[in-house]
Write a protein that holds these residues in place. Structure first.
Motif, short mmCIF file in Angstrom:
data_model
loop_
_atom_site.label_atom_id
_atom_site.label_comp_id
_atom_site.label_asym_id
_atom_site.label_seq_id
_atom_site.Cartn_x
_atom_site.Cartn_y
_atom_site.Cartn_z
N LEU A 83 -10.99 -7.72 13.77
CA LEU A 83 -9.67 -8.01 14.31
C LEU A 83 -8.63 -7.68 13.25
CD1 LEU A 83 -7.71 -9.20 16.41
CD2 LEU A 83 -8.11 -11.46 15.38
N VAL A 84 -7.67 -6.85 13.64
CA VAL A 84 -6.56 -6.48 12.76
C VAL A 84 -5.31 -7.21 13.24
CG1 VAL A 84 -5.12 -4.60 11.90
CG2 VAL A 84 -7.59 -4.23 12.28
N THR A 85 -4.82 -8.13 12.44
CA THR A 85 -3.56 -8.80 12.77
C THR A 85 -2.41 -8.00 12.17
OG1 THR A 85 -3.61 -10.25 10.82
CG2 THR A 85 -4.71 -11.04 12.81
N GLY A 86 -1.22 -8.20 12.71
CA GLY A 86 -0.11 -7.36 12.26
C GLY A 86 -0.40 -5.90 12.53
N ALA A 87 -1.02 -5.62 13.66
CA ALA A 87 -1.58 -4.29 13.93
C ALA A 87 -0.53 -3.23 14.16
CB ALA A 87 -2.52 -4.36 15.13
N THR A 88 0.72 -3.61 14.43
CA THR A 88 1.76 -2.60 14.60
C THR A 88 2.63 -2.49 13.36
OG1 THR A 88 3.19 -4.25 15.67
CG2 THR A 88 1.84 -2.86 17.11
N GLY A 89 2.25 -3.18 12.29
CA GLY A 89 2.99 -3.10 11.04
C GLY A 89 2.72 -1.80 10.30
N SER A 90 3.45 -1.59 9.21
CA SER A 90 3.34 -0.33 8.48
C SER A 90 1.94 -0.12 7.91
CB SER A 90 4.39 -0.28 7.36
OG SER A 90 4.19 -1.33 6.44
N VAL A 91 1.27 -1.20 7.52
CA VAL A 91 -0.09 -1.09 7.01
C VAL A 91 -1.11 -1.27 8.13
CG1 VAL A 91 -1.80 -2.05 5.41
CG2 VAL A 91 0.60 -1.88 4.71
N GLY A 92 -0.94 -2.30 8.94
CA GLY A 92 -1.91 -2.62 9.97
C GLY A 92 -2.21 -1.47 10.91
N ARG A 93 -1.21 -0.71 11.25
CA ARG A 93 -1.41 0.43 12.16
C ARG A 93 -2.39 1.44 11.55
NH1 ARG A 93 1.32 2.08 16.56
NH2 ARG A 93 2.94 0.52 16.26
N HIS A 94 -2.27 1.65 10.24
CA HIS A 94 -3.18 2.59 9.57
C HIS A 94 -4.57 2.00 9.39
CE1 HIS A 94 -0.17 5.64 8.84
NE2 HIS A 94 0.65 4.75 8.30
N ALA B 243 22.92 1.97 -5.96
CA ALA B 243 21.94 1.01 -6.45
C ALA B 243 22.11 0.78 -7.94
CB ALA B 243 20.52 1.51 -6.15
N PRO B 244 21.67 -0.38 -8.42
CA PRO B 244 21.71 -0.64 -9.86
C PRO B 244 20.45 -0.10 -10.53
CG PRO B 244 20.88 -2.57 -8.74
CD PRO B 244 21.17 -1.55 -7.67
N TYR B 245 20.50 0.01 -11.83
CA TYR B 245 19.32 0.37 -12.63
C TYR B 245 18.69 1.68 -12.14
CZ TYR B 245 19.76 -4.61 -13.80
OH TYR B 245 20.24 -5.84 -14.19
N GLY B 246 19.48 2.74 -12.15
CA GLY B 246 18.98 4.02 -11.68
C GLY B 246 17.79 4.54 -12.46
N ASP B 247 17.67 4.14 -13.72
CA ASP B 247 16.57 4.62 -14.55
C ASP B 247 15.37 3.68 -14.54
OD1 ASP B 247 17.93 6.94 -15.35
OD2 ASP B 247 19.04 5.81 -16.87
N ALA B 248 15.39 2.70 -13.64
CA ALA B 248 14.26 1.78 -13.54
C ALA B 248 13.12 2.46 -12.80
CB ALA B 248 14.68 0.51 -12.80
N PRO B 249 11.96 2.60 -13.44
CA PRO B 249 10.82 3.19 -12.74
C PRO B 249 10.04 2.14 -11.96
CG PRO B 249 10.26 2.85 -15.04
CD PRO B 249 11.66 2.34 -14.86
N ARG B 250 9.47 2.57 -10.84
CA ARG B 250 8.61 1.70 -10.03
C ARG B 250 7.35 2.48 -9.68
NH1 ARG B 250 8.99 -2.91 -10.76
NH2 ARG B 250 8.31 -3.57 -8.69
N VAL B 251 6.25 1.75 -9.48
CA VAL B 251 4.98 2.40 -9.13
C VAL B 251 4.75 2.23 -7.62
CG1 VAL B 251 3.82 2.40 -11.35
CG2 VAL B 251 3.85 0.30 -10.01
N LEU B 252 5.62 2.82 -6.85
CA LEU B 252 5.63 2.64 -5.40
C LEU B 252 4.36 3.17 -4.76
CD1 LEU B 252 9.29 3.81 -4.70
CD2 LEU B 252 8.46 1.47 -5.00
N ILE B 253 3.85 2.41 -3.79
CA ILE B 253 2.58 2.78 -3.15
C ILE B 253 2.79 3.12 -1.68
CG2 ILE B 253 2.00 0.35 -2.72
CD1 ILE B 253 -0.99 1.23 -3.15
N HIS B 254 2.13 4.17 -1.25
CA HIS B 254 2.16 4.61 0.15
C HIS B 254 1.37 3.61 0.99
CE1 HIS B 254 2.01 7.17 3.65
NE2 HIS B 254 2.44 8.25 3.01
N GLU B 255 1.89 3.25 2.14
CA GLU B 255 1.22 2.28 3.00
C GLU B 255 -0.16 2.78 3.47
OE1 GLU B 255 4.10 4.63 5.65
OE2 GLU B 255 4.08 3.78 3.63
N LYS B 256 -0.32 4.10 3.53
CA LYS B 256 -1.63 4.64 3.90
C LYS B 256 -2.70 4.29 2.87
CE LYS B 256 -0.21 8.60 6.75
NZ LYS B 256 -0.23 10.08 6.85
N ASP B 257 -2.30 4.23 1.60
CA ASP B 257 -3.26 3.88 0.56
C ASP B 257 -3.65 2.41 0.62
OD1 ASP B 257 -3.50 6.42 -0.50
OD2 ASP B 257 -1.92 6.14 -1.99
#
Length: 286
Positions: free
Chosen positions: A4-15, A153-167
């Motif tokens: 059972l997948v809950t939140g199945a229409t969400g950005s992660v659940g759908r995948h 946006a503030p802190y233009g040089d702030a790096p983030r390790v953003l993750i794809h929802e597919k991963d």
């Protein structure tokens, strides 16, 4: 084995649903509005709402494994119902913010409540703890990019390790399919630390449209963000960005270790979501 997948229409659940179907696993998908779900025909869709545990009972019957979208207010009731129904393993969509035990992290407390409910249930579990979702960019910048071709946006040089929802979904599906992941808590990141300026540049490249980046002060951002987010979340986001300038986050290789392929880059995420950033005039004309 039925999942059972809950939140199945969400950005992660759908995948998650898609990946399980690709492995020929019987999938049930829980959503508030089945008629609007647009899920694959192979998924058995159930109406239900995690904020109303009684509404989930039918979907849980005969289920062995559960992908749990985090709703702390009813987590204990949902987990108890899952155990009573015979579920033996729960994979929780959590967050790397649970590692911050300062007591001041709104997201950490939110997700920690769900993790505790599952841990104390006696069922086996896997916690999937992604760092910042790349999809956050959609609600942060989508409107201004579509309407003005600009990001403020503030802190233009702030790096983030953003993750794809597919991963995130790929790791969650792996944990549902392989019992060797039981008892593990996986922190997930994208494959690179990318600054906010470079994120905007990647979106511009993906859309083929110029997108300007305008740096604003933290106070200006606080006022702007406060129109859409509660104050604790605003302060959490600003705190992350300020700290990232001084202490850049480092990517981890969990996605590659678990899935056997490299994590997807932010540039790939931007390509996958380019239509969401299309200028409003183009969208209207289409």
């Amino acid at each position: 084995m039925t999942v059972l997948v809950t939140g199945a229409t969400g950005s992660v659940g759908r995948h998650v649903v898609d990946r399980l179907i690709a492995e020929n696993v019987p999938v049930r998908a829980l959503t508030r509005d089945p008629g609007a779900a647009r899920l694959p025909a192979q998924a058995e869709v159930f109406a239900g709402d995690l904020t109303d545990p009684a509404s989930v009972a039918e979907a849980l019957r005969g289920v062995e494994k559960l992908y749990l979208f985090p709703v702390p207010e009813t987590a204990r009731e949902i987990v108890a119902a899952a155990r009573q129904a015979g579920v033996r393993h729960i994979v929780v969509l959590s967050s790397s913010s649970v590692l911050d035990e300062s007591g001041d992290n709104h997201s950490g407390e939110y997700h920690r409540t769900v993790e505790r409910a599952v841990q104390e249930s006696g069922l086996t579990w896997t916690f999937v703890r992604p760092d910042e979702f790349a999809t956050n960019v959609l609600w942060k910048w989508g409107h201004s990019i579509r309407e003005e071709g600009a990001v403020r946006a503030p802190y233009g040089d702030a790096p983030r390790v953003l993750i794809h929802e597919k991963d995130i979904a790929a790791v969650a599906a792996a944990a549902l399919l392989d019992d060797r992941h039981a008892g593990q808590a996986y922190v997930l990141t994208g494959p690179e630390a990318i600054t906010q300026r470079d994120q905007v540049a990647a979106i511009a490249a993906a859309t083929g449209q110029p997108v300007a980046f305008e740096e604003i002060t933290p106070d200006q951002a606080r006022e702007q963000m406060g129109q859409a987010m509660p104050p604790p979340v605003v302060e959490m986001v600003l705190g992350y960005l300020a700290d990232a300038v001084v202490n850049p986050p480092a990517p981890v290789d969990a996605v590659e270790r678990i899935t056997g392929r490299p994590a997807l880059t932010f540039a790939q995420w931007a390509v996958d979501h380019a239509d969401a950033f299309a200028p409003q005039t183009a969208r209207t004309a289409a």
